[in-house]
Enzyme design. Structure first.
Site, PDB file in Angstrom:
ATOM      1  N   HIS A 192      -7.407   0.814  -6.292  1.00  0.00           N
ATOM      2  CA  HIS A 192      -7.629  -0.097  -5.157  1.00  0.00           C
ATOM      3  C   HIS A 192      -8.367  -1.324  -5.687  1.00  0.00           C
ATOM      4  O   HIS A 192      -9.544  -1.544  -5.397  1.00  0.00           O
ATOM      5  CB  HIS A 192      -8.443   0.632  -4.079  1.00  0.00           C
ATOM      6  CG  HIS A 192      -8.381   0.009  -2.717  1.00  0.00           C
ATOM      7  ND1 HIS A 192      -7.626  -1.118  -2.419  1.00  0.00           N
ATOM      8  CD2 HIS A 192      -8.990   0.366  -1.537  1.00  0.00           C
ATOM      9  CE1 HIS A 192      -7.779  -1.423  -1.148  1.00  0.00           C
ATOM     10  NE2 HIS A 192      -8.593  -0.543  -0.588  1.00  0.00           N
TER      11      HIS A 192
ATOM     12  N   ASP B 100     -17.361   6.870  -0.588  1.00  0.00           N
ATOM     13  CA  ASP B 100     -16.029   6.765   0.016  1.00  0.00           C
ATOM     14  C   ASP B 100     -15.698   8.152   0.554  1.00  0.00           C
ATOM     15  O   ASP B 100     -16.372   9.142   0.216  1.00  0.00           O
ATOM     16  CB  ASP B 100     -15.012   6.317  -1.057  1.00  0.00           C
ATOM     17  CG  ASP B 100     -13.581   6.188  -0.529  1.00  0.00           C
ATOM     18  OD1 ASP B 100     -13.402   6.108   0.706  1.00  0.00           O
ATOM     19  OD2 ASP B 100     -12.642   6.159  -1.355  1.00  0.00           O
TER      20      ASP B 100
ATOM     21  N   ARG C 149     -13.510  -8.602   1.775  1.00  0.00           N
ATOM     22  CA  ARG C 149     -12.084  -8.351   1.499  1.00  0.00           C
ATOM     23  C   ARG C 149     -11.288  -9.616   1.838  1.00  0.00           C
ATOM     24  O   ARG C 149     -10.396 -10.025   1.093  1.00  0.00           O
ATOM     25  CB  ARG C 149     -11.576  -7.171   2.339  1.00  0.00           C
ATOM     26  CG  ARG C 149     -12.175  -5.821   2.000  1.00  0.00           C
ATOM     27  CD  ARG C 149     -11.748  -5.332   0.635  1.00  0.00           C
ATOM     28  NE  ARG C 149     -10.304  -5.293   0.493  1.00  0.00           N
ATOM     29  CZ  ARG C 149      -9.502  -4.330   0.981  1.00  0.00           C
ATOM     30  NH1 ARG C 149     -10.021  -3.298   1.604  1.00  0.00           N
ATOM     31  NH2 ARG C 149      -8.192  -4.395   0.813  1.00  0.00           N
TER      32      ARG C 149
ATOM     33  N   CYS D  89     -16.468   1.551   1.187  1.00  0.00           N
ATOM     34  CA  CYS D  89     -15.243   0.750   1.365  1.00  0.00           C
ATOM     35  C   CYS D  89     -14.705   0.854   2.780  1.00  0.00           C
ATOM     36  O   CYS D  89     -13.975  -0.021   3.221  1.00  0.00           O
ATOM     37  CB  CYS D  89     -14.187   1.167   0.346  1.00  0.00           C
ATOM     38  SG  CYS D  89     -13.734   2.909   0.461  1.00  0.00           S
TER      39      CYS D  89
ATOM     40  N   ARG E 134       0.879  -1.179   0.000  1.00  0.00           N
ATOM     41  CA  ARG E 134       0.000   0.000   0.000  1.00  0.00           C
ATOM     42  C   ARG E 134       0.906   1.215   0.000  1.00  0.00           C
ATOM     43  O   ARG E 134       1.620   1.451   0.976  1.00  0.00           O
ATOM     44  CB  ARG E 134      -0.913  -0.010   1.224  1.00  0.00           C
ATOM     45  CG  ARG E 134      -1.546   1.339   1.485  1.00  0.00           C
ATOM     46  CD  ARG E 134      -2.642   1.283   2.520  1.00  0.00           C
ATOM     47  NE  ARG E 134      -3.805   0.586   2.014  1.00  0.00           N
ATOM     48  CZ  ARG E 134      -5.009   0.603   2.601  1.00  0.00           C
ATOM     49  NH1 ARG E 134      -5.191   1.281   3.705  1.00  0.00           N
ATOM     50  NH2 ARG E 134      -6.013  -0.053   2.072  1.00  0.00           N
TER      51      ARG E 134
ATOM     52  N   GLN F  69     -10.244  -3.879  -3.378  1.00  0.00           N
ATOM     53  CA  GLN F  69     -11.491  -3.321  -2.862  1.00  0.00           C
ATOM     54  C   GLN F  69     -12.611  -3.481  -3.897  1.00  0.00           C
ATOM     55  O   GLN F  69     -13.707  -3.953  -3.577  1.00  0.00           O
ATOM     56  CB  GLN F  69     -11.288  -1.836  -2.541  1.00  0.00           C
ATOM     57  CG  GLN F  69     -12.518  -1.165  -1.982  1.00  0.00           C
ATOM     58  CD  GLN F  69     -12.838  -1.660  -0.582  1.00  0.00           C
ATOM     59  OE1 GLN F  69     -11.994  -1.626   0.299  1.00  0.00           O
ATOM     60  NE2 GLN F  69     -14.061  -2.129  -0.369  1.00  0.00           N
TER      61      GLN F  69
HETATM   62  N1   CP Z   1     -11.165  -0.260   2.684  1.00  0.00           N
HETATM   63  C1   CP Z   1      -9.876  -0.315   3.089  1.00  0.00           C
HETATM   64  O1   CP Z   1      -8.941  -0.531   2.278  1.00  0.00           O
HETATM   65  O2   CP Z   1      -9.711  -0.152   4.423  1.00  0.00           O
HETATM   66  P1   CP Z   1      -8.331   0.089   5.187  1.00  0.00           P
HETATM   67  O3   CP Z   1      -7.776   1.404   4.668  1.00  0.00           O
HETATM   68  O4   CP Z   1      -8.663   0.119   6.635  1.00  0.00           O
HETATM   69  O5   CP Z   1      -7.400  -1.044   4.819  1.00  0.00           O
HETATM   70  N1  NVA Z   2     -10.037   6.647  -1.123  1.00  0.00           N
HETATM   71  C1  NVA Z   2      -9.627   6.215   0.194  1.00  0.00           C
HETATM   72  C2  NVA Z   2      -9.826   4.744   0.331  1.00  0.00           C
HETATM   73  C3  NVA Z   2      -9.516   4.180   1.687  1.00  0.00           C
HETATM   74  C4  NVA Z   2      -9.673   2.709   1.746  1.00  0.00           C
HETATM   75  C5  NVA Z   2      -8.184   6.609   0.428  1.00  0.00           C
HETATM   76  O1  NVA Z   2      -7.355   6.451  -0.471  1.00  0.00           O
HETATM   77  O2  NVA Z   2      -7.881   7.083   1.527  1.00  0.00           O
END
Ligand code: CP
Ligand code: NVA
Length: 308
Positions: free
Chosen positions: A130, A223, A291, A263, A103, A133
């Site tokens: 993502h 989101d 997930r 999400c 990530r 997701q």
């Molecule tokens: N939806 C998601 O990716 O959650 P986190 O950021 O908590 O991993």
């Molecule tokens: N769009 C959000 C998604 C979190 C899972 C971010 O990137 O923070």
């Protein structure tokens, strides 16, 4: 065969559909206590430049279920980009582990990991996309409605990483995705045009009218208005998105069959209010659980089978 799961468009619609079939089948097997421990003595390295609840826990739990192990590594632990070059991190982890998930802010970084290492690399969210997701989301939609083809998903919010992955996955898996966002927060024209070249029966459109868009929606998705890394823009974004909250007034415009997905994490009182969240908590939490089920199947395919 694809070694990595970084960009959804590296796969065919058929491959993504089969991955969802597998995730649903293995979810059932797991519930029956019959899912074999196929990744015994295998290790997943998990690199996180940003915080996480769902992604970290679901990947780690998935490795546990399959008899393997996961190692959590922060930017500080490994000195990402400062202590060591990405190509060295990638090659060393390829010697020590059986898979890498990452990530990061930069999408390029995850692509570079995939390029330089011999083991599978999974995109666990970048500023750009993502994909895990979006696949867990469409798995949830498929389980709820029985099929995906022809369903309409309205994403009320920012043209961000999650919206981008839903647009791609939707295109490939036959879902009509509409992004309802304030002017200036659309997905890039070039990206939208490129969706046309992807094989698939789904479609993508953008509008600035959430109430109109949800009128025939099967799924209403939202989101955060402020993604990780955009904190400095928070004040402006909160102003710009004020008319784009998922709340009972917006949901009153939608058909009774419509479900709400998020999400998570949810910023209650901003992109969604308490009442809308609680009224749809069942599907939102099923989505979070998926997930785990999607990614366990993904790890089985990438590490267990050697690719997709
Ligand atoms: N939806 C998601 O990716 O959650 P986190 O950021 O908590 O991993
Ligand atoms: N769009 C959000 C998604 C979190 C899972 C971010 O990137 O923070």
């Amino acid at each position: 065969m694809q070694k990595n799961f970084i960009n959804l468009r590296d796969f065919t619609a058929g491959q993504l559909g089969k991955l969802l079939d597998r995730a649903i089948a293995e979810k059932t097997l797991f519930a029956q206590g019959k899912l074999p421990a196929t990744l015994q003595r295998r290790t997943l390295a998990m690199i996180f430049e940003k915080p996480s609840l769902r992604t970290r826990v679901s990947f780690e739990a998935a490795m546990t279920h399959l008899g393997g192990h996961a190692i959590y590594l922060t930017r500080e632990d490994i000195g990402l980009g400062s202590r060591e070059a990405v190509q060295d991190i990638a090659r060393v982890l390829g010697r020590l582990c059986d898979g890498i998930m990452a990530r990061t802010f930069s999408h390029r970084f995850v692509e570079d990991l995939g390029r330089y290492t011999t083991v599978p690399v999974v995109n666990a969210l970048t500023d750009y996309s993502h994909p895990c997701q979006a696949m867990a989301d469409l798995m949830t939609v498929r389980e709820h409605f029985g099929e995906l083809a022809g369903r309409k998903l309205v994403f009320v919010g920012d043209g961000n990483n999650v919206a981008r992955s839903l647009a791609e996955a939707g295109r490939m898996l036959g879902v009509h995705v509409v992004l309802a966002c304030p002017k200036g927060y659309e997905l890039e024209d070039e990206f939208v045009a490129s969706l046309e070249s992807i094989e698939g029966a789904g479609s993508f459109a953008t509008c600035n009218d959430p109430a109109g868009a949800v009128a025939d929606a099967d799924v209403i998705y939202t989101d955060t208005w402020v993604s990780m890394g955009q904190e400095a823009e928070k004040e402006k974004r909160v102003r710009d998105f004020a008319a784009f909250q998922v709340n009972p007034a917006l949901l009153a415009q939608a058909p009774a069959r419509a479900i709400v997905l998020h999400c998570l994490p949810a910023y209650r009182g901003f992109e969604i209010d308490d009442d809308a969240f609680e009224a749809h908590a069942q599907t939102i939490l099923a989505e979070a659980e998926n997930r785990l089920h999607f990614q366990r199947a993904l790890l089985n395919a990438l590490i267990g089978d050697g690719g997709i």
